[in-house]
Motif scaffolding. Structure first.
Motif, short mmCIF file in Angstrom:
data_model
loop_
_atom_site.label_atom_id
_atom_site.label_comp_id
_atom_site.label_asym_id
_atom_site.label_seq_id
_atom_site.Cartn_x
_atom_site.Cartn_y
_atom_site.Cartn_z
N ARG A 180 -5.62 -23.80 -38.39
CA ARG A 180 -6.20 -25.21 -37.62
C ARG A 180 -5.21 -26.15 -38.14
O ARG A 180 -4.76 -27.00 -37.47
CB ARG A 180 -7.50 -25.26 -37.92
N LEU A 181 -4.91 -26.16 -39.71
CA LEU A 181 -4.53 -27.37 -40.23
C LEU A 181 -2.97 -27.32 -40.34
O LEU A 181 -2.31 -28.24 -40.22
CB LEU A 181 -4.81 -27.43 -41.71
N HIS A 182 -2.36 -26.01 -40.69
CA HIS A 182 -1.06 -25.88 -40.53
C HIS A 182 0.00 -25.00 -39.82
O HIS A 182 0.85 -24.77 -39.82
CB HIS A 182 -0.68 -25.12 -42.07
N GLY A 183 -1.03 -24.64 -38.57
CA GLY A 183 -0.45 -23.84 -37.50
C GLY A 183 0.20 -22.37 -37.78
O GLY A 183 -0.10 -22.03 -38.90
N TYR A 190 -12.08 -14.34 -46.05
CA TYR A 190 -11.09 -14.31 -45.74
C TYR A 190 -10.75 -14.70 -44.44
O TYR A 190 -9.65 -15.48 -44.05
CB TYR A 190 -10.49 -12.76 -45.83
N HIS A 191 -11.62 -14.11 -43.50
CA HIS A 191 -11.29 -14.91 -42.04
C HIS A 191 -11.35 -16.21 -42.13
O HIS A 191 -10.63 -16.97 -41.01
CB HIS A 191 -12.16 -13.99 -40.96
N ASN A 192 -12.25 -16.92 -42.47
CA ASN A 192 -12.53 -18.47 -42.33
C ASN A 192 -11.40 -19.13 -43.12
O ASN A 192 -11.24 -20.10 -42.52
CB ASN A 192 -13.82 -18.69 -42.83
N VAL A 193 -11.07 -18.47 -44.11
CA VAL A 193 -9.85 -19.27 -44.91
C VAL A 193 -8.62 -19.20 -43.79
O VAL A 193 -7.91 -20.01 -43.58
CB VAL A 193 -9.47 -18.69 -46.03
N LYS A 194 -8.17 -17.95 -43.21
CA LYS A 194 -7.21 -17.74 -42.33
C LYS A 194 -7.13 -18.98 -41.08
O LYS A 194 -6.29 -19.43 -40.91
CB LYS A 194 -7.07 -16.33 -41.97
N GLU A 195 -8.64 -18.79 -40.67
CA GLU A 195 -8.78 -19.70 -39.56
C GLU A 195 -8.56 -21.15 -40.02
O GLU A 195 -7.93 -21.84 -39.25
CB GLU A 195 -10.29 -19.65 -39.23
N ILE A 196 -9.01 -21.72 -41.11
CA ILE A 196 -8.71 -23.14 -41.40
C ILE A 196 -7.32 -23.39 -41.72
O ILE A 196 -6.82 -24.50 -41.27
CB ILE A 196 -9.72 -23.55 -42.53
N VAL A 197 -6.53 -22.50 -42.20
CA VAL A 197 -5.21 -22.65 -42.59
C VAL A 197 -4.36 -22.59 -41.17
O VAL A 197 -3.42 -23.60 -41.02
CB VAL A 197 -4.56 -21.60 -43.41
N SER A 249 -5.80 -26.46 -47.71
CA SER A 249 -6.84 -26.24 -46.64
C SER A 249 -8.27 -25.83 -47.14
O SER A 249 -9.26 -25.97 -46.47
CB SER A 249 -6.35 -24.85 -46.01
N LEU A 250 -8.35 -25.39 -48.56
CA LEU A 250 -9.73 -25.05 -48.83
C LEU A 250 -10.67 -26.04 -48.76
O LEU A 250 -11.81 -26.10 -48.41
CB LEU A 250 -9.43 -24.51 -50.20
N PRO A 251 -10.51 -27.48 -48.99
CA PRO A 251 -11.44 -28.47 -49.18
C PRO A 251 -11.92 -28.73 -47.45
O PRO A 251 -13.05 -29.40 -47.42
CB PRO A 251 -10.70 -29.89 -49.57
N PHE A 252 -11.29 -28.34 -46.63
CA PHE A 252 -11.66 -28.59 -45.09
C PHE A 252 -12.70 -27.37 -44.72
O PHE A 252 -13.16 -27.57 -43.65
CB PHE A 252 -10.54 -28.66 -44.22
N ILE A 253 -13.04 -26.65 -45.37
CA ILE A 253 -13.93 -25.53 -45.04
C ILE A 253 -15.40 -26.14 -45.04
O ILE A 253 -15.70 -26.54 -46.04
CB ILE A 253 -13.80 -24.29 -45.97
N THR A 254 -16.05 -26.45 -44.04
CA THR A 254 -17.60 -26.82 -44.01
C THR A 254 -18.44 -26.18 -43.71
O THR A 254 -19.80 -26.40 -43.95
CB THR A 254 -17.63 -28.09 -43.07
N SER A 255 -17.95 -24.63 -43.15
CA SER A 255 -19.12 -23.91 -42.86
C SER A 255 -18.24 -22.29 -42.78
O SER A 255 -16.93 -22.47 -42.53
CB SER A 255 -19.72 -24.03 -41.63
N LEU A 256 -19.14 -21.37 -43.10
CA LEU A 256 -18.65 -20.08 -42.84
C LEU A 256 -19.36 -19.34 -41.71
O LEU A 256 -20.42 -19.59 -41.65
CB LEU A 256 -18.67 -19.32 -44.45
N GLU A 257 -18.50 -18.54 -41.06
CA GLU A 257 -19.25 -18.08 -39.88
C GLU A 257 -19.05 -16.52 -39.92
O GLU A 257 -18.11 -15.99 -40.45
CB GLU A 257 -18.51 -18.21 -38.62
N ASN A 258 -20.20 -15.82 -39.79
CA ASN A 258 -20.44 -14.41 -39.95
C ASN A 258 -21.39 -14.11 -39.07
O ASN A 258 -22.50 -14.34 -38.83
CB ASN A 258 -20.93 -14.23 -41.51
#
Length: 161
Positions: free
Chosen positions: A38-41, A29-36, A79-88
């Motif tokens: 970064r990409l869509h402001g 959840y947090h990594n998806v929100k972060e990439i969105v 946005s999902l294809p731009f996730i290259t790593s998950l941080e935990n």
């Protein structure tokens, strides 16, 4: 007024599959929100955050169900294809998220997942050389039905009560 949702059926592919147990729904959840963000402001993260939730994560298979509002599902999908790593917890796990299906209900995603798994088992069956392996895969194909999934969910719900 009713809110319409879209459900993303995704596959989490980690560089080291043994690390799947470390990934949680909150991590995704947090990594998806972060990439969105970064990409869509700010607009993108605000639009997606209204109904964004990770409904299901299977640590063994890497299957994820993500829910989004219908009006803004394209922002999430792009946005999902731009996730290259998950941080935990300060650790980065290299991975990518493969979107398998997008549907209006979880049930239709489940149907697609059953069909997808059946096709994967058929591919494995064609590549088998050992007769015992072939028989095990045939048994898996036979047991891969929606009725057995519904029954197993029903029995789990009864046990929880």
């Amino acid at each position: 007024m009713r809110f319409k949702h879209r459900y993303f059926l995704c596959e989490l592919v980690l560089e080291d599959p043994r690390q799947r147990h470390v990934i949680t729904q909150g991590t995704v959840y947090h990594n998806v929100k972060e990439i969105v963000a970064r990409l869509h402001g700010d607009f993108g993260v605000a639009a997606v955050s209204v109904a964004l939730s990770v409904k299901y994560l299977n640590a063994y298979t890497g299957i994820i169900f993500i829910r989004s509002l219908k009006n803004y599902h394209k922002i999430l999908g792009s946005s999902l294809p731009f996730i290259t790593s998950l941080e935990n917890r300060g650790q980065r796990y290299p991975c990518f998220i493969n979107t398998l299906h997008i549907a209006g209900t979880i049930r239709s995603c489940q149907r697609f997942l059953i069909q997808y798994n059946r096709e994967q088992l058929d591919r494995l069956l064609r590549n088998c050389t050992n007769p015992s392996e072939k028989e095990n895969i045939r048994q898996s194909i036979v047991s891969c039905t929606l009725k057995s999934v519904e029954e197993s969910e029903f029995t789990e719900d009864e046990e929880m009560e």
